[in-house]
Design a protein around this motif. Structure first.
Motif, PDB file in Angstrom:
ATOM      1  N   TYR A   1       0.809  -1.213   0.000  1.00 55.20           N
ATOM      2  CA  TYR A   1       0.000   0.000   0.000  1.00 55.20           C
ATOM      3  C   TYR A   1       0.849   1.273   0.000  1.00 55.20           C
ATOM      4  N   THR A   2       1.991   1.226   0.698  1.00 55.16           N
ATOM      5  CA  THR A   2       2.732   2.463   0.928  1.00 55.16           C
ATOM      6  C   THR A   2       4.228   2.370   0.653  1.00 55.16           C
ATOM      7  N   TRP A  50       2.109  10.312   3.373  1.00 59.81           N
ATOM      8  CA  TRP A  50       2.039   9.209   4.320  1.00 59.81           C
ATOM      9  C   TRP A  50       3.457   8.715   4.619  1.00 59.81           C
ATOM     10  N   ALA A  52       3.358   7.314  -0.672  1.00 60.14           N
ATOM     11  CA  ALA A  52       1.930   7.573  -0.803  1.00 60.14           C
ATOM     12  C   ALA A  52       1.597   8.903  -0.140  1.00 60.14           C
ATOM     13  N   ARG A  76      -0.477   6.627  -4.707  1.00 56.28           N
ATOM     14  CA  ARG A  76       0.847   6.045  -4.564  1.00 56.28           C
ATOM     15  C   ARG A  76       1.616   6.101  -5.878  1.00 56.28           C
TER      16      ARG A  76
END
Length: 487
Positions: A237-238, A390, A400, A443
């Motif tokens: 995700y990141t 993030w 992200a 992202r």
């Protein structure tokens, strides 16, 4: 003089017959004859002048260049892979690698007796990785290539499950309820593993305070049925690293308190080919005794075209013998462990080429260049008033960001995703998992091939499209929005 039975003569005859065969096609409701030959203009031939078959194999053959042109034209509708910042998968290799690929695309990795040198090169590669990941002794480790890191992860999970079952049976205990502990931000292959092999997944939710699985509260999730814990070096995700050493320390404390000895598999799909070069002092690998196995994607930051993964066990004892098959190889036997049977050998050779071509210094230079681009982009995006980072790409070259709270009610990150797509850039927006499902982030994955010059073009596009969206006087429609998310 023509000789009867000469295959070249026969081949010319067949080709002549093909070129002279008339094709009948429906054009505008009328029957029309078309000749499929080298002399017929490309886009006037059957298949080009008509709609190509979609769901049924056509009755008649066509010329090779006609079939090529049809497929070539259809894939023009795909995105430009170099501008696809959603995927982690490599999209560039040099010309020598392409030539090697062409030389070896017919090799089948499972045929170790037919292709013994390719098998030996596979062995070389995973031993190189065992040493790169600080195995105590690469000669006592064991590993294999796979189709991708998803298969590698499943093999790591299977070894955990089988070893746990054997220990439970030896102790006369029940083996019906294995569980595997992992972050809620885990890659979907781990959910597949648990589904396919009847293992209960136990997800530790990430939060604003704990952005990764970091060992916090781990004792609430593990018990005597836990076959292992998955730690991710580069969360999908990141892009953030999960602190494997902190997870290991938490498991040490649990063992001291309960006696439970729970191993770790490191899912290093991306980070296992970044950390050794950019963060060599980070302790995440076989330097931690609790780490039994590590997997990676050769086709991500291993810098190979799609279709390759690797998994290595710290010591052969952590891969149960009954999961290993012996095959004939160079007059002896070689262990093999895989979910697939026939699979390409070319990517294994490409990995060996990349190791030889780049070496430690070359990999360091390539990965550093990618990280420099990631940090340049993240710094530029952080300066745009609409966004809050993030993370900044300091782990793997992936980062992200999210919209600042209260910045606007007129648009969201899905609108920015769509605006960038119109310029050719694929920059996905998607919701975070579980407890953070109401949070949407966007992202960027920086891979080899995204130059600083291209990154400047991308940053200008993000600035321009953000300014456009900020200037809106009324809300953008939200119907039909969907995440663009690729592993």
């Amino acid at each position: 003089m023509q000789v009867r039975g000469d295959p070249s003569v026969a081949a010319r005859g067949i080709r002549a017959g093909t070129e002279l065969r008339c094709r009948i096609s429906m054009l505008g409701g009328h029957m029309s004859e078309r000749l499929d030959s080298d002399e017929t203009p490309n886009f006037s031939r059957p298949g080009e002048a008509t709609v190509a078959a979609r769901h049924r194999i056509p009755q008649a053959e066509s010329l090779p260049d006609t079939a090529y042109q049809i497929v070539h034209d259809e894939i023009m509708l795909d995105g430009n892979s170099r501008l696809n910042l959603a995927t982690f998968v490599g999209t560039w290799m040099d010309d020598e690698a392409k030539k090697l690929y062409e030389d070896s695309f017919d090799k089948n990795m499972i045929d170790k007796d037919e292709y013994p040198q390719t098998a030996a090169i596979e062995d070389n590669c995973w031993r190189m990785l065992a040493n790169l990941w600080n195995a105590p002794d690469a000669s006592t480790a064991i590993g294999t290539s796979t189709i991708g890191s998803s298969e590698a992860c499943m093999l790591g999970g299977l070894a955990f499950k089988r070893r746990w079952q054997q220990a439970r049976r030896a102790a006369g205990k029940d083996t019906s309820s294995p569980n595997l502990v992992m972050s809620s931000a885990v890659q979907v292959c781990w959910e597949k593993f648990c589904n396919y092999f009847d293992v209960e997944p136990r997800f530790v939710p990430i939060s604003e305070e704990h952005k990764t699985l970091d060992g916090h509260g781990l004792e609430q999730y593990v018990d005597e049925n836990t076959i292992g814990v998955v730690a991710i070096m580069g969360v999908t995700y990141t892009g953030m690293y999960e602190p494997v050493d902190e997870i290991s320390k938490a498991l040490d404390a649990i063992q001291a308190k309960t006696g439970l000895d729970i191993p770790i598999h490191v899912d290093g799909a991306s980070g296992a080919m970044i950390a050794p070069f950019l963060q060599p002092d980070t302790v995440w690998d076989f330097r931690l005794e609790r780490v039994h196995s590590i997997s990676t994607s050769g086709h991500k930051y291993g810098l190979v075209y799609p279709g390759l993964g690797w998994v290595v066990w710290r010591e052969a004892q952590w891969l149960p013998d009954d999961l290993v098959f012996k095959v004939s190889y160079l007059g002896g036997e070689m262990p093999t462990f895989a979910l697939n049977f026939s699979r390409p050998g070319a990517q294994v050779l490409l990995q060996y080429y990349a190791f030889l071509r780049l070496g430690i210094d070359g990999y360091t230079a390539v990965q550093q260049a990618s990280q420099d681009v990631a940090k340049y982009l993240s710094a530029g995006i952080a300066k745009i008033g609409a966004f809050e980072l993030w993370n900044d790409g300091s782990d793997i070259p992936v980062f992200a960001w999210r919209l600042k709270a209260g910045h606007t009610k007129n648009w969201n990150l899905y609108h920015l995703q769509d605006r960038l797509r119109m310029k050719g850039w694929l920059v996905p927006a998607y919701p975070m998992p579980d407890d953070l499902a109401d949070l949407t982030v966007q992202r960027i994955v920086v891979r080899n091939g995204l130059s600083m010059d291209l990154a400047e073009d991308l940053l200008e596009a993000i600035q321009t499209e953000t300014a456009y969206l900020d200037a809106l006087e009324s809300p953008m429609p939200v119907e039909g929005q969907h995440p663009g998310f690729h592993h």
